[in-house]
Structure formats: C-alpha cells, structure tokens
Write an enzyme that holds these catalytic residues in place. Structure first.
Site, PDB file in Angstrom:
ATOM      1  N   ARG A 109       0.829  -1.200   0.000  1.00 28.09           N
ATOM      2  CA  ARG A 109       0.000   0.000   0.000  1.00 28.09           C
ATOM      3  C   ARG A 109       0.871   1.261   0.000  1.00 28.09           C
ATOM      4  O   ARG A 109       1.874   1.330   0.707  1.00 28.09           O
ATOM      5  CB  ARG A 109      -0.930   0.020   1.204  1.00 28.09           C
ATOM      6  CG  ARG A 109      -1.846  -1.188   1.213  1.00 28.09           C
ATOM      7  CD  ARG A 109      -3.223  -0.905   1.765  1.00 28.09           C
ATOM      8  NE  ARG A 109      -3.996  -2.145   1.757  1.00 28.09           N
ATOM      9  CZ  ARG A 109      -4.697  -2.587   0.706  1.00 28.09           C
ATOM     10  NH1 ARG A 109      -4.754  -1.885  -0.395  1.00 28.09           N
ATOM     11  NH2 ARG A 109      -5.356  -3.732   0.773  1.00 28.09           N
ATOM     12  N   ASP A 110       0.453   2.241  -0.812  1.00 23.54           N
ATOM     13  CA  ASP A 110       1.131   3.539  -0.855  1.00 23.54           C
ATOM     14  C   ASP A 110       0.724   4.322   0.388  1.00 23.54           C
ATOM     15  O   ASP A 110      -0.466   4.442   0.681  1.00 23.54           O
ATOM     16  CB  ASP A 110       0.714   4.285  -2.120  1.00 23.54           C
ATOM     17  CG  ASP A 110       1.549   5.523  -2.385  1.00 23.54           C
ATOM     18  OD1 ASP A 110       1.774   6.310  -1.436  1.00 23.54           O
ATOM     19  OD2 ASP A 110       1.962   5.732  -3.534  1.00 23.54           O
ATOM     20  N   ILE A 111       1.697   4.856   1.114  1.00 22.12           N
ATOM     21  CA  ILE A 111       1.379   5.595   2.335  1.00 22.12           C
ATOM     22  C   ILE A 111       0.759   6.961   2.033  1.00 22.12           C
ATOM     23  O   ILE A 111       0.180   7.577   2.913  1.00 22.12           O
ATOM     24  CB  ILE A 111       2.594   5.745   3.272  1.00 22.12           C
ATOM     25  CG1 ILE A 111       3.722   6.520   2.600  1.00 22.12           C
ATOM     26  CG2 ILE A 111       3.066   4.379   3.764  1.00 22.12           C
ATOM     27  CD1 ILE A 111       4.847   6.904   3.547  1.00 22.12           C
ATOM     28  N   VAL A 125      10.653   8.166  -6.480  1.00 22.86           N
ATOM     29  CA  VAL A 125      11.558   7.118  -6.002  1.00 22.86           C
ATOM     30  C   VAL A 125      12.112   6.432  -7.243  1.00 22.86           C
ATOM     31  O   VAL A 125      11.356   5.912  -8.067  1.00 22.86           O
ATOM     32  CB  VAL A 125      10.821   6.105  -5.094  1.00 22.86           C
ATOM     33  CG1 VAL A 125      11.767   4.988  -4.672  1.00 22.86           C
ATOM     34  CG2 VAL A 125      10.234   6.804  -3.877  1.00 22.86           C
ATOM     35  N   HIS A 160       8.379   1.376 -10.264  1.00 31.09           N
ATOM     36  CA  HIS A 160       7.184   0.962  -9.531  1.00 31.09           C
ATOM     37  C   HIS A 160       5.942   1.372 -10.302  1.00 31.09           C
ATOM     38  O   HIS A 160       5.885   2.442 -10.878  1.00 31.09           O
ATOM     39  CB  HIS A 160       7.151   1.539  -8.112  1.00 31.09           C
ATOM     40  CG  HIS A 160       7.259   3.039  -8.027  1.00 31.09           C
ATOM     41  ND1 HIS A 160       8.446   3.708  -8.252  1.00 31.09           N
ATOM     42  CD2 HIS A 160       6.337   3.979  -7.755  1.00 31.09           C
ATOM     43  CE1 HIS A 160       8.244   5.006  -8.106  1.00 31.09           C
ATOM     44  NE2 HIS A 160       6.955   5.199  -7.806  1.00 31.09           N
ATOM     45  N   HIS A 184       1.901   2.081 -10.054  1.00 24.96           N
ATOM     46  CA  HIS A 184       0.832   2.450  -9.131  1.00 24.96           C
ATOM     47  C   HIS A 184      -0.442   1.793  -9.640  1.00 24.96           C
ATOM     48  O   HIS A 184      -0.877   2.066 -10.761  1.00 24.96           O
ATOM     49  CB  HIS A 184       0.609   3.966  -9.124  1.00 24.96           C
ATOM     50  CG  HIS A 184       1.775   4.772  -8.682  1.00 24.96           C
ATOM     51  ND1 HIS A 184       1.841   5.344  -7.433  1.00 24.96           N
ATOM     52  CD2 HIS A 184       2.920   5.124  -9.332  1.00 24.96           C
ATOM     53  CE1 HIS A 184       2.968   6.022  -7.330  1.00 24.96           C
ATOM     54  NE2 HIS A 184       3.644   5.898  -8.467  1.00 24.96           N
TER      55      HIS A 184
END
Length: 116
Positions: A30-32, A97, A101, A103
């Site tokens: 999970r993305d914070i 980052v 990655h 999303h």
C-alpha cells in the site's frame, strides 16, 4: 539492492510496508500517500531505475511486474469497474523514487488522465 533506495530497503525488510501481494521477484504494498481508495505500489525486488531500464534489462521481469499489477487489481476488487496502472518515469514524469514501480489505483472514478 542499493543502500540508499527506499524500495530496496522495503524489499530487504529494513522498512515496514503493508504488503498485499508477493511473488518470488515482485512485491506489492500500500502507498502511504494514497491518492484513491485503492493505491498499491508494485515493484520488482531487483533494483531497476525506471520502467524503461527494466524493459531493456529484463523484459520477462517487466511482464511479471505487469502480471502482479493485474493480480493486485483482482485481489483488491478493481477488475469489474476498472483501474489505472501508472509508471512515472523521470523527473518530468513525476517519478519520486528511482526504483521502478507501478501504481495500481482505483476504487472510485479517477477522472481525466492528466491535470492541466
């Protein structure tokens, strides 16, 4: 792994993350800073700077990252109404980052693809 890479440190277990799916060579968590009801990051465990570098270095792994994105969408209940998979590449592309990655975002209508 690079010592200064946030996602490499998550893979190594040095930084906690809420993992929702894992394979031998991918990790989804999970993305914070979630931008939608479902916002999961999908990464290869091996360090590659961005999706272009991954595609050149290991096309098979790139495909497995996409397969993990699809598995996450299914597991999170997004397949019926739809979802978005976003790979930001480089500074102008919004990459923050520099470990590739994707999303996986959904859970509500997402609106236009780009803001003005």
């Amino acid at each position: 792994m690079t010592d200064d890479c946030l996602f490499c440190r998550i893979v190594a277990g040095e930084i906690p993350a809420t993992v929702v799916h894992e394979t031998d060579d991918t990790l989804a968590f999970r993305d914070i800073g979630a931008k939608a009801p479902v916002h999961v990051l999908v990464i290869p465990k091996a360090h590659h700077q961005d999706v272009a570098a991954l595609a050149v270095a290991d096309p098979g792994l790139a495909g497995r990252v996409l397969a993990t994105c699809a598995a996450v969408a299914e597991k999170e209940g997004l397949s019926g109404d739809g979802y978005r998979v976003i790979f930001n590449t480089g500074g102008f592309g919004g990459q923050e980052v520099f470990h590739v990655h994707g999303h996986v975002v959904g859970g509500r209508p997402l609106g236009p693809m780009l803001s003005a």
